[in-house]
Design a protein around this motif. Structure first.
Motif, PDB file in Angstrom:
ATOM      1  N   VAL A  34     -11.721 -13.339 -22.651  1.00 24.38           N
ATOM      2  CA  VAL A  34     -12.465 -12.447 -23.539  1.00 24.38           C
ATOM      3  C   VAL A  34     -12.387 -13.073 -24.931  1.00 24.38           C
ATOM      4  CG1 VAL A  34     -12.658 -10.156 -24.541  1.00 24.38           C
ATOM      5  CG2 VAL A  34     -11.905 -10.417 -22.173  1.00 24.38           C
ATOM      6  N   HIS A  35     -13.501 -13.623 -25.388  1.00 25.62           N
ATOM      7  CA  HIS A  35     -13.541 -14.318 -26.687  1.00 25.62           C
ATOM      8  C   HIS A  35     -14.282 -13.437 -27.673  1.00 25.62           C
ATOM      9  CE1 HIS A  35     -14.984 -18.054 -29.162  1.00 25.62           C
ATOM     10  NE2 HIS A  35     -14.039 -17.349 -29.787  1.00 25.62           N
ATOM     11  N   THR A  36     -13.601 -12.985 -28.708  1.00 21.88           N
ATOM     12  CA  THR A  36     -14.218 -12.142 -29.714  1.00 21.88           C
ATOM     13  C   THR A  36     -14.243 -12.869 -31.053  1.00 21.88           C
ATOM     14  OG1 THR A  36     -14.116 -10.029 -30.901  1.00 21.88           O
ATOM     15  CG2 THR A  36     -12.033 -10.957 -30.184  1.00 21.88           C
ATOM     16  N   LYS A  44      -5.320  -8.375 -23.252  1.00 22.34           N
ATOM     17  CA  LYS A  44      -4.833  -9.099 -24.417  1.00 22.34           C
ATOM     18  C   LYS A  44      -4.294 -10.494 -24.084  1.00 22.34           C
ATOM     19  CE  LYS A  44      -0.202  -6.971 -24.660  1.00 22.34           C
ATOM     20  NZ  LYS A  44       0.697  -6.217 -25.560  1.00 22.34           N
ATOM     21  N   ARG A  45      -3.751 -10.674 -22.888  1.00 19.63           N
ATOM     22  CA  ARG A  45      -3.254 -12.008 -22.531  1.00 19.63           C
ATOM     23  C   ARG A  45      -4.396 -12.994 -22.288  1.00 19.63           C
ATOM     24  NH1 ARG A  45       2.107 -12.075 -21.751  1.00 19.63           N
ATOM     25  NH2 ARG A  45       3.160 -10.073 -21.412  1.00 19.63           N
ATOM     26  N   ILE A  83      -3.386  -9.386 -29.701  1.00 16.31           N
ATOM     27  CA  ILE A  83      -3.997 -10.585 -29.116  1.00 16.31           C
ATOM     28  C   ILE A  83      -3.001 -11.741 -29.156  1.00 16.31           C
ATOM     29  CG2 ILE A  83      -5.868 -12.272 -29.421  1.00 16.31           C
ATOM     30  CD1 ILE A  83      -7.592  -9.946 -30.461  1.00 16.31           C
ATOM     31  N   ASN A  84      -3.015 -12.569 -28.118  1.00 15.88           N
ATOM     32  CA  ASN A  84      -2.049 -13.670 -28.016  1.00 15.88           C
ATOM     33  C   ASN A  84      -2.606 -15.028 -28.416  1.00 15.88           C
ATOM     34  OD1 ASN A  84      -0.099 -11.921 -27.100  1.00 15.88           O
ATOM     35  ND2 ASN A  84      -0.429 -12.366 -24.930  1.00 15.88           N
ATOM     36  N   GLY A 105       5.201 -17.813 -31.792  1.00 21.83           N
ATOM     37  CA  GLY A 105       5.173 -17.665 -30.341  1.00 21.83           C
ATOM     38  C   GLY A 105       3.777 -17.450 -29.786  1.00 21.83           C
ATOM     39  N   LYS A 106       2.806 -17.175 -30.657  1.00 23.09           N
ATOM     40  CA  LYS A 106       1.426 -17.008 -30.191  1.00 23.09           C
ATOM     41  C   LYS A 106       0.693 -18.344 -30.317  1.00 23.09           C
ATOM     42  CE  LYS A 106       1.227 -12.070 -30.804  1.00 23.09           C
ATOM     43  NZ  LYS A 106       0.332 -10.917 -30.937  1.00 23.09           N
ATOM     44  N   LYS A 107      -0.384 -18.492 -29.561  1.00 21.81           N
ATOM     45  CA  LYS A 107      -1.111 -19.752 -29.547  1.00 21.81           C
ATOM     46  C   LYS A 107      -2.178 -19.762 -30.644  1.00 21.81           C
ATOM     47  CE  LYS A 107      -0.452 -20.727 -24.617  1.00 21.81           C
ATOM     48  NZ  LYS A 107      -1.120 -20.950 -23.317  1.00 21.81           N
ATOM     49  N   ILE A 108      -2.084 -20.768 -31.511  1.00 23.97           N
ATOM     50  CA  ILE A 108      -3.034 -20.920 -32.601  1.00 23.97           C
ATOM     51  C   ILE A 108      -3.766 -22.244 -32.414  1.00 23.97           C
ATOM     52  CG2 ILE A 108      -3.371 -20.854 -35.091  1.00 23.97           C
ATOM     53  CD1 ILE A 108      -1.918 -18.386 -34.093  1.00 23.97           C
ATOM     54  N   PHE A 109      -5.049 -22.184 -32.105  1.00 24.40           N
ATOM     55  CA  PHE A 109      -5.871 -23.382 -31.940  1.00 24.40           C
ATOM     56  C   PHE A 109      -6.683 -23.612 -33.221  1.00 24.40           C
ATOM     57  CE2 PHE A 109      -5.334 -21.373 -27.776  1.00 24.40           C
ATOM     58  CZ  PHE A 109      -4.819 -22.428 -27.023  1.00 24.40           C
TER      59      PHE A 109
END
Length: 273
Positions: free
Chosen positions: A5-7, A22-23, A54-55, A76-80
């Motif tokens: 789910v891309h918002t 959310k995952r 959101i993760n 700990g969350k993924k940041i691209f």
């Protein structure tokens, strides 16, 4: 049962039901931080809630990644990292609207205190004393946060204070010598990528991620602080240097239309993410 789910924005009340995924959610964050002069507590609370739920995130610049993680406690969350791309629809709208002379510089976008338009007006006073032929157009909708009446009848600044259509914007950019972003703070700027779409160099203050896109001497001119004297000197230095402007335009074409910062590369990077 979606895979992803891309918002592209903070979810509203009804859409917030999607947080059950959310995952699997990925949020593109256009503004890691709220702009000065535009802060609202309710909006900030919605942002913090969304960032907690959101993760996975895409930021559109790398300069603010660590500050974003620290400020919103996102360890700990993924940041691209991705980026904006040129607003290439402007090319089609500007094709038949090229005039013979480009005798003005352009600042455009919605009116807000963080844009530094008041500092640009002060800079244009200094510019006019040294080179009276230089004109500036300031185009955009919204209430002015300073008294612009003192500049309105001087002949070297034109205010177009209303909504600007996309076609009209294409013409304004296409016929400008270059554009200017005298911002007090920023994240990344659609103004820069709109200018680059038509090969126009940008003078910008080195705030947010503007230094990532406006490469000093290559695609524009960077001014370290939002200072009227420094902005005036940058305008005066670039305005009459046709060869510099031409070289910058060629660099913009090679980097943002064809090269590693093109729409195709951005698309491929998004697929990989």
């Amino acid at each position: 049962n979606p895979d992803i789910v891309h918002t592209m924005c903070i979810l509203g009340l009804v859409e917030s039901m999607l947080y059950i995924f959310k995952r699997k959610m990925l949020l593109t964050v256009h503004d890691p931080f709220m702009h000065s002069g535009e802060y609202q507590k309710s909006s900030e609370n919605k942002r913090r809630f969304a960032f907690k739920m959101i993760n996975n995130f895409i930021l559109l610049n790398k300069s603010q990644k660590n500050e974003f993680i620290d400020y919103y406690k996102l360890q700990g969350k993924k940041i691209f990292i991705s980026q904006l791309g040129i607003c290439d629809c402007l090319n089609y709208l500007a094709k038949d609207n090229k005039e013979s002379s480009t005798d003005y510089i352009l600042q455009f976008g919605h009116i807000s205190p963080y844009k530094g338009i008041d500092v640009l007006c002060e800079a244009m006073e200094l510019v006019h004393k040294k080179n009276p032929k230089i004109k500036c157009i300031i185009a955009g909708n919204g209430p002015y946060y300073f008294d612009k009446s003192i500049y309105e009848n001087r002949g070297y600044i034109t205010f177009i204070n209303r909504y600007i259509t996309t076609k009209e914007l294409a013409t304004l950019i296409n016929n400008a010598r270059f554009t200017i972003c005298p911002y007090r703070d920023a994240t990344q700027s659609g103004v820069v990528y709109s200018s680059f779409a038509l090969g126009k160099p940008v003078i910008a203050t080195n705030v947010g991620s503007l230094g990532e896109t406006v490469k000093d001497g290559i695609t524009g001119v960077l001014v370290e602080t939002c200072d009227s004297n420094r902005i005036a000197n940058a305008i005066l230095g670039l305005y009459d240097s046709e060869s510099t402007i031409d070289n910058m335009s060629k660099n913009i074409l090679n980097i943002y239309h064809k090269g590693k910062n093109s729409r195709l590369d951005i698309a491929n990077n998004t697929i990989n993410i």
